[in-house]
Scaffold this motif. Structure first.
Motif, mmCIF file in Angstrom:
data_model
loop_
_atom_site.group_PDB
_atom_site.id
_atom_site.type_symbol
_atom_site.label_atom_id
_atom_site.label_comp_id
_atom_site.label_asym_id
_atom_site.label_seq_id
_atom_site.Cartn_x
_atom_site.Cartn_y
_atom_site.Cartn_z
ATOM 1 N N VAL A 143 0.842 -1.206 0.000
ATOM 2 C CA VAL A 143 0.000 0.000 0.000
ATOM 3 C C VAL A 143 0.872 1.250 0.000
ATOM 4 N N THR A 144 1.976 1.209 0.772
ATOM 5 C CA THR A 144 2.739 2.444 0.996
ATOM 6 C C THR A 144 4.031 2.561 0.182
ATOM 7 N N GLN A 145 4.680 1.419 -0.147
ATOM 8 C CA GLN A 145 6.006 1.505 -0.783
ATOM 9 C C GLN A 145 6.164 0.503 -1.929
ATOM 10 N N VAL A 146 5.272 0.516 -2.871
ATOM 11 C CA VAL A 146 5.369 -0.402 -4.017
ATOM 12 C C VAL A 146 6.652 -0.093 -4.801
ATOM 13 N N GLY A 147 7.401 -1.129 -5.121
ATOM 14 C CA GLY A 147 8.635 -0.966 -5.900
ATOM 15 C C GLY A 147 9.846 -0.602 -5.071
ATOM 16 N N SER A 148 9.706 -0.532 -3.746
ATOM 17 C CA SER A 148 10.841 -0.145 -2.902
ATOM 18 C C SER A 148 11.779 -1.330 -2.662
ATOM 19 N N ASP A 149 13.022 -1.018 -2.280
ATOM 20 C CA ASP A 149 13.994 -2.061 -1.940
ATOM 21 C C ASP A 149 13.545 -2.842 -0.718
ATOM 22 N N THR A 150 12.897 -2.149 0.210
ATOM 23 C CA THR A 150 12.419 -2.818 1.431
ATOM 24 C C THR A 150 11.409 -3.902 1.075
ATOM 25 N N LEU A 151 10.471 -3.577 0.178
ATOM 26 C CA LEU A 151 9.469 -4.568 -0.250
ATOM 27 C C LEU A 151 10.158 -5.747 -0.940
ATOM 28 N N GLU A 152 11.124 -5.429 -1.793
ATOM 29 C CA GLU A 152 11.838 -6.499 -2.512
ATOM 30 C C GLU A 152 12.536 -7.443 -1.533
ATOM 31 N N GLU A 153 13.155 -6.879 -0.496
ATOM 32 C CA GLU A 153 13.862 -7.692 0.494
ATOM 33 C C GLU A 153 12.893 -8.572 1.284
ATOM 34 N N LYS A 154 11.749 -8.003 1.649
ATOM 35 C CA LYS A 154 10.748 -8.780 2.404
ATOM 36 C C LYS A 154 10.194 -9.933 1.553
ATOM 37 N N ILE A 155 9.990 -9.680 0.269
ATOM 38 C CA ILE A 155 9.499 -10.738 -0.629
ATOM 39 C C ILE A 155 10.548 -11.853 -0.751
ATOM 40 N N LYS A 156 11.844 -11.470 -0.808
ATOM 41 C CA LYS A 156 12.916 -12.479 -0.848
ATOM 42 C C LYS A 156 12.871 -13.369 0.393
ATOM 43 N N GLN A 157 12.675 -12.739 1.560
ATOM 44 C CA GLN A 157 12.615 -13.509 2.805
ATOM 45 C C GLN A 157 11.378 -14.409 2.823
#
Length: 966
Positions: free
Chosen positions: A630-644
């Motif tokens: 909702v808040t940070q689509v495309g962010s590095d943080t989201l990418e890292e969480k998806i990897k985990q």
């Protein structure tokens, strides 16, 4: 259709020569394959054209002779042959090597295509058209080029369109009638011409004819040849040329080829007979001082040539070297060369000799003989240690400086060869004796001071020890185990106090040694705690390759010491929970999971505990990802969480992959447990599919992998209701995005649930839906190549449904469309997709046979008959397109094998006239691929699978060659 004329062809060649290849390549290829090319090329070349045109015209004419001479009408042959010989005669004497080589090839092709029992020898034919008596003349160079090239063209060049049987007959005829004359001619030239440049050509031709002789000589003929050769000036001159810097490499090649002709029965006798062998070793002994000098002065070309010669002769005469005391100087010198620091560049050649020697002694199985060479083998081990030592600078920079990687790889190759020697040596010497000897080296060079050089020696010994561990286990060498544990204990005792012990490369080598079998030997309660402590440090290491080796060692030691793992399970689970960022994290999971999944009891006690780690992570990650979407689509943080998120699902898959597949009632509680965990996790998996996988396809692959291992271990305990939810979720995602993993779920479910009636309707419904959605994703032929993964999984599903649930497939409403898509896909170039596709096509044909072991269930006759009616109109098109795929050239050799299997399966369908289909296909295709006798033989033997396979290979090879010409 392109128009060909002298003017246009000349113009096209000139444009081509100016570098504008794309503009003219297609035109010149078409011209090369046209009937007009004969007349136009001959006419232009007869008119002495501009020199810039000559090479390309000769090249096209050479291609015409190679591929199309056999297709000429008998009435056309004499004039074309005469014209071509005149052109060869004119252009072969021009002092341009490229032009001469084209003429050489044309001459050889004409000679072989017109060869008969009455054909004159190659020397006589050339003598009729050229005067080669003058030294260094173009005529003489042409002759030597022909003599050097003819043997390979006859035996190796598969482009020449001659039946294999006829090729053998020509080779035999040339050997019987011409071989002696050719060797006599070469000797005469050797005797009369002092020029080294001519001798160079003579040596090259000599080697080629020796190779030719080697391929077809009988033992009796070989013995006669050996006896004759020892008296000839050509053989003696070749030996003497080893000391000639200009001729050395060619002389060595010729002698190595000569040695290959020596019969095995002579080689296995201890005596130095026939005399030629005495002459050979006498000459070799004369070169030893030169070799030692070359090693000291680092003249690597000479080192390479001489070591190559020694190794070839040594391997061939290994029995004589082992049994004949006269040859001890040879062995001692070879050992000295091996131990010399500058012979590293030839370690592969040196290794071949020592491995041959060791294997021969092993086969002789003579204990006295083994004892006789004990000192030799000790020196050999010393040499292996010396060659396994790495450069000081490289070792210290390992894992830090990426620039040194190539240099390191070069050194590591030599080390792996030394390890191979040890792997062989330990088959004739007790492992504990080798470790004892290595221990002696460590006592001398390492233990007293443990300085930098000492640690390099330690690492080299560890590398070699990893090569003998397998034999310690096989021979149950308890003394060897004790010595090995002492060395590891020594390291574990000092690695925290000694800075060099923590060197990246040394740590990696220790872990590697443990991983390569040592883990199976480590069960000491005294050693295990400190070893696991050391491994834990390795797992935390900053260099990823050290982490990888450490996690591998962890996995293997866990595998061998499951009770220890279970005893310290909380500590290991804590390690898994905290270290999710390390390289090869899955090895940590496998190590613990293997212990937990080792029995029904341990599964019931600990499986839930292990899975709960990942479940907790997934719950937390889902909440975080929902907020970030909702808040940070495309962010590095989201990418890292998806990897985990993805990593945790992978871990669950790894755990389930370790569970034994057991369908018995005794394992029912475990199967229920597996399904219950999946049921609890399903909301998070569904979230992963429907919210993440749509834009991050890798997540879908991880979920499918976990689902696959759950299916395969749960069997029919997986409820129909839960399976319905899984299919619905995957289908919803698949409608939106062509994620291939969605098809793979259906593919796996067919292989697991096919034998349970309660799943049949669900499997059928999933199949229909997946097919219909896939047809929308693959609307046209180009879609197959553009979406290879989707293509691969579609046909993979068809293979599984065909083998496991053929009735569901045959009663599908999508069957007609599937067969149409199958026709469109023949000729796929993507290797992975093509392999799966042709597997499906073979299954299609096998379904039409009475019964085949490829199918898990019997196909009722009424379904076979219905399928026969549907597929019959497609069969001629399938046949034509399969042969067309062969003509185009399959993507790789394996794909070619798959196509061949399809054609053979098709040929065995009882209701088709394959004889007629094959005749038609061969008639429709190019006529310069097979000879008439080859076509006739193939058609007559169309039901013989072996002969079909052979002809299919021949047909493909010739078609590919034909398509590449020009």
């Amino acid at each position: 259709m392109a128009e060909f004329s002298i003017e246009k062809v000349c113009q096209a060649i000139q444009v081509f020569n100016q570098g504008q290849v794309k503009q003219t390549d297609s035109y010149l290829r078409s011209f090369s394959q046209s009937n007009e090319a004969w007349g136009i090329c001959i006419q232009i070349l007869q008119q002495n054209p501009d020199p810039s045109l000559v090479f390309q015209l000769l090249r096209i004419l050479q291609s015409k002779i190679l591929y199309d001479f056999i297709s000429l009408k008998p009435s056309e042959i004499p004039q074309i042959y005469k014209n071509c010989i005149q052109i060869i005669l004119h252009y072969s004497v021009q002092n341009q090597k490229s032009t001469r080589i084209q003429c050489v090839l044309m001459f050889i092709y004409l000679y072989l295509y017109t060869y008969s029992q009455q054909t004159k020898s190659i020397l006589e034919v050339i003598a009729q058209i050229l005067d080669y008596s003058q030294n260094n003349s173009p005529h003489q160079k042409f002759l030597f080029d022909v003599l050097e090239t003819l043997p390979d063209e006859l035996t190796e060049n598969k482009k020449i369109i001659i039946d294999d049987e006829k090729r053998k007959l020509i080779a035999q005829d040339i050997k019987n009638k011409q071989m002696l004359d050719i060797l006599t001619f070469l000797q005469t030239q050797w005797n009369t011409i002092p020029d080294d440049s001519i001798k160079y050509h003579i040596l090259r031709s000599y080697k080629k004819w020796l190779e030719f002789m080697k391929s077809s000589i009988t033992e009796e003929e070989a013995i006669q040849f050996m006896q004759l050769s020892s008296q000839t000036t050509l053989f003696k001159g070749t030996l003497e040329s080893i000391s000639n810097e200009e001729l050395q490499s060619k002389a060595v090649e010729a002698i190595c080829t000569f040695v290959g002709i020596i019969p095995k029965t002579i080689c296995e006798q201890p005596q130095l007979e026939p005399q030629v062998l005495q002459v050979l070793f006498d000459e070799i002994y004369k070169t030893f001082p030169a070799c030692k000098k070359a090693l000291d002065e680092e003249t690597y070309d000479e080192i390479h040539n001489l070591i190559k010669l020694y190794s070839k002769v040594g391997k061939k005469c290994i029995h004589k070297i082992i049994l004949n005391s006269q040859l001890e100087p040879f062995l001692q010198t070879f050992l000295w060369i091996f131990c010399h620091e500058n012979s590293c560049t030839e370690s592969d050649i040196l290794m071949d000799f020592w491995i041959k020697m060791i294997k021969t002694i092993r086969i002789m199985n003579d204990l006295q003989l083994q004892n006789k060479f004990s000192l030799t083998f000790e020196q050999l081990i010393n040499g292996c240690v010396q060659k396994s030592k790495v450069n000081k600078i490289l070792m210290n920079e390992y894992g830090i400086s990426p620039k040194i990687k190539d240099e390191f790889e070069q050194q590591l190759e030599t080390r792996s060869q030394m390890k191979e020697i040890m792997e062989e040596l330990v088959t004739i010497i007790q492992p504990n004796l080798i470790i004892q000897h290595l221990g002696g080296i460590l006592k001398k060079e390492f233990i007293p001071q443990m300085n930098e050089n000492g640690w390099i020696t330690f690492e080299a010994c560890m590398n070699l020890i990893s090569g003998i561990i397998k034999q310690i286990i096989l021979k149950n060498d308890q003394i060897g185990v004790q010595y090995l544990m002492e060395i590891i204990k020594l390291y574990l005792d000092v690695y925290q106090q000694q800075p060099q012990a923590s060197n990246n490369f040394i740590m990696k080598s220790v872990f590697k040694t443990i991983s390569q079998g040592c883990a199976q030997l480590i069960s000491s309660n005294e050693l295990l705690p400190s070893l696991f402590n050391f491994i834990t440090i390795g797992i935390h290491h900053q260099v990823s390759s050290v982490q990888k080796k450490a996690t591998k060692a962890f996995q293997l030691i866990c595998q061998q010491n499951q009770n220890f793992v279970l005893l310290h399970l909380n500590q290991f689970l804590d390690l898994i929970f905290k270290l999710q960022q390390v390289s090869n994290y899955d090895n940590l999971i496998k190590g613990v999971a293997n212990a937990i999944c080792s029995s029904q009891e341990t599964m019931q006690n600990y499986y839930l505990k292990l899975c709960s780690i990942f479940a907790q992570n997934l719950v937390q990650l889902q909440q975080q990802i929902e907020e970030l979407l909702v808040t940070q689509v495309g962010s590095d943080t989201l990418e890292e969480k998806i990897k985990q998120f993805s990593k945790n699902i992978s871990s669950l898959a790894y755990v389930n992959s370790q569970i034994p597949a057991n369908e018995s009632n005794d394992y029912l509680a475990v199967r229920i447990l597996i399904v219950n965990v999946y049921q609890e996790l399903w909301p998070m998996l569904k979230f992963g599919m429907e919210r993440i996988a749509i834009f991050e396809h890798g997540v879908a692959e991880r979920i499918v992998r976990y689902t696959k291992h759950t299916f395969r271990k749960a069997f029919n305990q997986f409820s129909v209701d839960l399976l319905t939810q899984v299919f619905q979720s995957f289908l919803n995602v698949y409608r939106q995005v062509p994620i291939t993993a969605c098809i793979y779920v259906a593919e796996v479910s067919a292989t697991v649930f096919y034998k349970y009636p309660e799943y049949r309707n669900l499997l059928s419904e999933a199949f229909e839906n997946l097919c219909n959605i896939t047809f929308q994703h693959l609307p046209q032929l180009s879609s197959f190549e553009e979406n290879p993964d989707l293509t691969e999984d579609l046909f993979g599903m068809l293979v599984r449904y065909g083998r496991y649930t053929p009735v569901l497939l045959l009663q599908s409403s999508a069957l007609q469309t599937i067969l149409q898509l199958t026709l469109m896909a023949i000729g796929l170039q993507h290797v992975g997709a093509a392999k799966v596709f042709y597997s499906w096509l073979e299954v299609t044909f096998l379904m039409l046979k009475p019964q085949d072991d490829a199918f898990k269930v019997q196909i009722p006759q009424e379904y076979k008959e219905k399928f026969q009616q549907i597929i019959t109109p497609f069969i001629p098109q399938y046949t034509s397109k399969l042969f067309e795929a062969l003509r185009q050239g399959p993507a790789d050799d394996e794909v070619e094998d798959y196509i061949d299997d399809c054609i053979i399966a098709l040929s065995q369908i009882s209701f088709i006239d394959y004889h007629q289909l094959l005749s038609q296909v061969l008639e429709e295709g190019p006529q310069n691929i097979l000879t008439q006798s080859e076509k006739k033989t193939w058609i007559e033997n169309n039901q013989d699978s072996e002969k079909q396979q052979s002809f299919l290979k021949l047909y493909t090879r010739r078609c590919v060659q034909n398509s590449l010409r020009g």
